[in-house]
Motif scaffolding. Structure first.
Motif, PDB file in Angstrom:
ATOM      1  N   UNK A 122       0.860  -1.167   0.000  1.00 30.20           N
ATOM      2  CA  UNK A 122       0.000   0.000   0.000  1.00 30.20           C
ATOM      3  C   UNK A 122       0.910   1.235   0.000  1.00 30.20           C
ATOM      4  N   UNK A 123       0.588   2.182  -0.875  1.00 31.68           N
ATOM      5  CA  UNK A 123       1.378   3.411  -0.955  1.00 31.68           C
ATOM      6  C   UNK A 123       0.476   4.628  -0.738  1.00 31.68           C
ATOM      7  N   UNK A 124       1.072   5.793  -0.718  1.00 30.55           N
ATOM      8  CA  UNK A 124       0.339   7.028  -0.446  1.00 30.55           C
ATOM      9  C   UNK A 124      -0.764   7.268  -1.467  1.00 30.55           C
ATOM     10  N   UNK A 125      -0.491   6.971  -2.718  1.00 30.51           N
ATOM     11  CA  UNK A 125      -1.505   7.166  -3.757  1.00 30.51           C
ATOM     12  C   UNK A 125      -2.725   6.272  -3.517  1.00 30.51           C
ATOM     13  N   UNK A 126      -2.475   5.024  -3.165  1.00 29.88           N
ATOM     14  CA  UNK A 126      -3.566   4.078  -2.892  1.00 29.88           C
ATOM     15  C   UNK A 126      -4.377   4.522  -1.677  1.00 29.88           C
ATOM     16  N   UNK A 127      -3.687   4.970  -0.648  1.00 28.35           N
ATOM     17  CA  UNK A 127      -4.382   5.432   0.559  1.00 28.35           C
ATOM     18  C   UNK A 127      -5.258   6.636   0.219  1.00 28.35           C
ATOM     19  N   UNK A 128      -4.747   7.554  -0.576  1.00 26.88           N
ATOM     20  CA  UNK A 128      -5.528   8.720  -0.982  1.00 26.88           C
ATOM     21  C   UNK A 128      -6.749   8.338  -1.798  1.00 26.88           C
ATOM     22  N   UNK A 129      -6.593   7.397  -2.717  1.00 25.71           N
ATOM     23  CA  UNK A 129      -7.733   6.919  -3.504  1.00 25.71           C
ATOM     24  C   UNK A 129      -8.773   6.251  -2.608  1.00 25.71           C
ATOM     25  N   UNK A 130      -8.303   5.441  -1.663  1.00 25.95           N
ATOM     26  CA  UNK A 130      -9.216   4.783  -0.726  1.00 25.95           C
ATOM     27  C   UNK A 130      -9.924   5.803   0.165  1.00 25.95           C
ATOM     28  N   UNK A 131      -9.218   6.857   0.533  1.00 23.58           N
ATOM     29  CA  UNK A 131      -9.839   7.915   1.337  1.00 23.58           C
ATOM     30  C   UNK A 131     -11.004   8.542   0.571  1.00 23.58           C
ATOM     31  N   UNK A 132     -10.839   8.708  -0.728  1.00 20.98           N
ATOM     32  CA  UNK A 132     -11.933   9.224  -1.550  1.00 20.98           C
ATOM     33  C   UNK A 132     -13.127   8.286  -1.572  1.00 20.98           C
ATOM     34  N   UNK A 133     -12.865   6.988  -1.627  1.00 20.64           N
ATOM     35  CA  UNK A 133     -13.951   6.000  -1.608  1.00 20.64           C
ATOM     36  C   UNK A 133     -14.674   6.009  -0.261  1.00 20.64           C
ATOM     37  N   UNK A 134     -13.910   6.119   0.815  1.00 23.17           N
ATOM     38  CA  UNK A 134     -14.505   6.168   2.156  1.00 23.17           C
ATOM     39  C   UNK A 134     -15.331   7.440   2.306  1.00 23.17           C
ATOM     40  N   UNK A 135     -14.790   8.568   1.857  1.00 25.04           N
ATOM     41  CA  UNK A 135     -15.530   9.835   1.932  1.00 25.04           C
ATOM     42  C   UNK A 135     -16.861   9.705   1.191  1.00 25.04           C
ATOM     43  N   UNK A 136     -16.836   9.127   0.003  1.00 24.51           N
ATOM     44  CA  UNK A 136     -18.062   8.964  -0.789  1.00 24.51           C
ATOM     45  C   UNK A 136     -19.068   8.084  -0.069  1.00 24.51           C
ATOM     46  N   UNK A 137     -18.602   7.018   0.550  1.00 26.41           N
ATOM     47  CA  UNK A 137     -19.501   6.120   1.293  1.00 26.41           C
ATOM     48  C   UNK A 137     -20.135   6.858   2.468  1.00 26.41           C
ATOM     49  N   UNK A 138     -19.344   7.620   3.199  1.00 27.33           N
ATOM     50  CA  UNK A 138     -19.872   8.374   4.339  1.00 27.33           C
ATOM     51  C   UNK A 138     -20.793   9.495   3.883  1.00 27.33           C
TER      52      UNK A 138
END
Length: 71
Positions: free
Chosen positions: A1-17
């Motif tokens: 897992x790298x910073x780019x992946x974490x940032x992309x996942x953060x966007x997915x989590x934000x959208x879900x919330x």
């Protein structure tokens, strides 16, 4: 897992919330379609660092409930 992946996942989590308003970590994993809890917690850390989340325990204290902070 790298910073780019974490940032992309953060966007997915934000959208879900944004869609569901308040979720526990298991619901976040499912709605954001993340592979494991490490991805969930890394994304939550990213969003928390940006001040975008509010955390609270569930009524029974067994789950962590997460919602978006109000601007």
């Amino acid at each position: 897992m790298n910073t780019e992946t974490i940032g992309l996942n953060a966007g997915l989590v934000w959208a879900a919330l944004n869609e569901a308003q308040t979720l526990d970590t298991k619901q976040i994993k499912k709605m954001a379609k993340l592979k494991n809890e490490k991805e969930v917690y890394a994304a939550l850390g990213w969003l928390a660092r940006e001040g975008k989340l509010v955390f609270e325990p569930s009524e029974d204290g067994k789950e962590l409930l997460v919602s978006l902070a109000q601007d």
